[in-house]
Design an enzyme around this catalytic site. Structure first.
Site, short mmCIF file in Angstrom:
data_model
loop_
_atom_site.label_atom_id
_atom_site.label_comp_id
_atom_site.label_asym_id
_atom_site.label_seq_id
_atom_site.Cartn_x
_atom_site.Cartn_y
_atom_site.Cartn_z
N ASN A 1 1.27 4.01 -3.21
CA ASN A 1 1.33 5.39 -2.90
C ASN A 1 1.81 6.15 -3.57
OD1 ASN A 1 -1.11 5.08 -2.29
ND2 ASN A 1 -0.81 5.46 0.04
N ARG B 1 -9.48 3.15 -7.97
CA ARG B 1 -8.97 3.47 -6.50
C ARG B 1 -9.90 3.39 -5.78
NH1 ARG B 1 -3.82 2.44 -8.53
NH2 ARG B 1 -4.04 1.59 -6.77
N GLU C 1 0.98 -1.03 0.08
CA GLU C 1 -0.29 0.20 -0.14
C GLU C 1 1.03 1.06 0.01
OE1 GLU C 1 -3.07 0.53 -1.12
OE2 GLU C 1 -3.50 -2.07 -0.11
N1 LIG Z 1 2.41 9.02 -0.91
C1 LIG Z 1 1.90 9.52 -1.03
N2 LIG Z 1 1.58 11.03 -1.64
C2 LIG Z 1 1.21 11.95 -1.85
N3 LIG Z 1 -0.23 11.69 -1.90
C3 LIG Z 1 -0.45 10.51 -1.30
C4 LIG Z 1 0.69 9.58 -1.10
N4 LIG Z 1 -0.55 8.47 0.04
C5 LIG Z 1 -1.31 8.26 0.16
N5 LIG Z 1 -2.20 9.99 -0.68
C6 LIG Z 1 -3.19 10.99 -0.91
O1 LIG Z 1 -3.76 10.06 0.20
C7 LIG Z 1 -4.70 9.77 -0.77
C8 LIG Z 1 -5.80 7.90 0.29
O2 LIG Z 1 -4.25 7.09 0.04
P1 LIG Z 1 -5.09 5.45 0.25
O3 LIG Z 1 -4.25 4.88 -0.24
O4 LIG Z 1 -5.31 5.58 1.54
O5 LIG Z 1 -6.24 6.11 -1.21
P2 LIG Z 1 -5.87 5.63 -2.54
O6 LIG Z 1 -4.35 5.37 -2.73
O7 LIG Z 1 -6.70 6.57 -3.78
O8 LIG Z 1 -6.48 4.18 -3.12
P3 LIG Z 1 -6.23 2.40 -2.78
O9 LIG Z 1 -4.82 2.81 -1.87
O10 LIG Z 1 -7.23 1.73 -2.03
O11 LIG Z 1 -5.83 1.95 -4.31
C9 LIG Z 1 -4.75 9.20 -2.49
O12 LIG Z 1 -5.78 9.33 -2.93
C10 LIG Z 1 -3.27 10.42 -2.45
O13 LIG Z 1 -4.69 11.80 -2.92
MG LIG Z 2 -3.24 3.98 -2.04
#
Ligand SMILES: Nc1ncnc2c1ncn2[C@@H]1O[C@H](COP(=O)(O)OP(=O)(O)OP(=O)(O)O)[C@@H](O)[C@H]1O
Ligand SMILES: [Mg+2]
Lengths: 104, 146
Positions: free
Chosen positions: B51, B105, B47
């Site tokens: 990200n 996502r 995860e």
């Molecule tokens: N390393 C990062 N850099 C920039 N933004 C981030 C980062 N990690 C998370 N985010 C932001 O936080 C939000 C939520 O992250 P999360 O992993 O919970 O969900 P997601 O990545 O959108 O979906 P999924 O992980 O279920 O595929 C993301 O949509 C993004 O906007």
């Molecule tokens: Mg994610």
């Protein structure tokens, strides 16, 4: 990553294999979607027996397929879900979108 | 006290997702985790790495820094850092189902990390990058015939 498709009447079964992450999800999605478009099933079965790993990218894939199926009112079942992956499915509340069936 | 550590740097290529979680799992195996604990760690790492690739660098190539430590209370501590776009509102980003990328996502990455690890801390500065620090204590297993 592998996808094998079986069509029986109005049921499309996609046998998924390998690791289901962001890297592999795109290809899997495309193969499932083209089988669904071609066969217009009333039931899509995603078989997870040979999936050895899944993260939230797999949840995204399931949710995306569910949304597509909604347009035609088709159902979705997810079968043979390995223990560790079942944990992720439950955390994501996937039982509200599809019938979930655990594997061994 | 730290009993062991490793550091690795890799490019934010999606083909490295599997590589990164396997490396961390191999390192964590020194604590004799159960299969379930290993699977939890792999999923949480996947995860955090995804990200970095999807959000921090928007599928462009940047560097991801991974740091692992084993602590003497049978705990693994992991630090995953990027120098990408950063997160403006961390508590909102960590809410289940919140995502800035619709469609494919789920917005569950942080929820998975929080559920599968004991602690998850996020530090982020807009346009500078994000660091995720996670810990998990591995249940000690006593050898019967040891
Ligand atoms: N390393 C990062 N850099 C920039 N933004 C981030 C980062 N990690 C998370 N985010 C932001 O936080 C939000 C939520 O992250 P999360 O992993 O919970 O969900 P997601 O990545 O959108 O979906 P999924 O992980 O279920 O595929 C993301 O949509 C993004 O906007
Ligand atoms: Mg994610």
């Amino acid at each position: 990553m592998s996808v094998k498709i079986n069509v029986t009447g109005e049921v499309v079964t996609a046998y998924l294999g390998g690791e289901l992450d962001h890297h592999s999800a795109k290809e899997m999605r495309e193969e499932i979607d083209s089988a669904v478009e071609l066969n217009m099933p009333t039931l899509l079965i995603l078989d997870f027996k040979d999936i050895s790993f899944m993260d939230s990218s797999g949840i995204g894939l399931v949710m995306g397929r569910y949304r597509n199926l909604q347009k035609s009112g088709a159902q979705m079942h997810i079968t043979n879900i390995p223990q560790g992956i079942y944990k992720v499915m439950k955390l994501a509340g996937m039982e509200r979108l599809a019938q979930l069936e655990k594997g061994e | 006290m730290i009993t062991n550590k490793f550091t690795m740097t890799m490019l934010s290529k999606s083909s490295n997702e599997s590589f990164a979680r396997s490396c961390v799992a191999a390192f964590a195996s020194q604590l004799d985790p159960t299969l379930e604990e290993i699977s939890d760690i792999k999923t949480a790492v996947s995860e955090a790495i995804t990200n970095c690739i999807v959000h921090a660098y928007c599928e462009k190539i940047g560097k991801i820094y991974i740091n692992g430590e084993l602590l003497d209370n049978n705990t693994i501590k992991l630090k995953i850092r990027d120098t990408g776009c950063g997160i403006e509102n961390i508590s909102q980003a960590m809410e289940p189902l919140f995502t800035t990328v619709g469609g494919e996502r789920a917005g569950l990455g942080f929820a998975v990390m929080q559920s599968f690890m004991d602690s998850v801390k996020v530090r982020s500065v807009k346009d500078k990058g994000t660091t995720v620090v996670m810990t998990k204590r591995i249940s000690p297993r006593y050898k019967i015939n040891g």
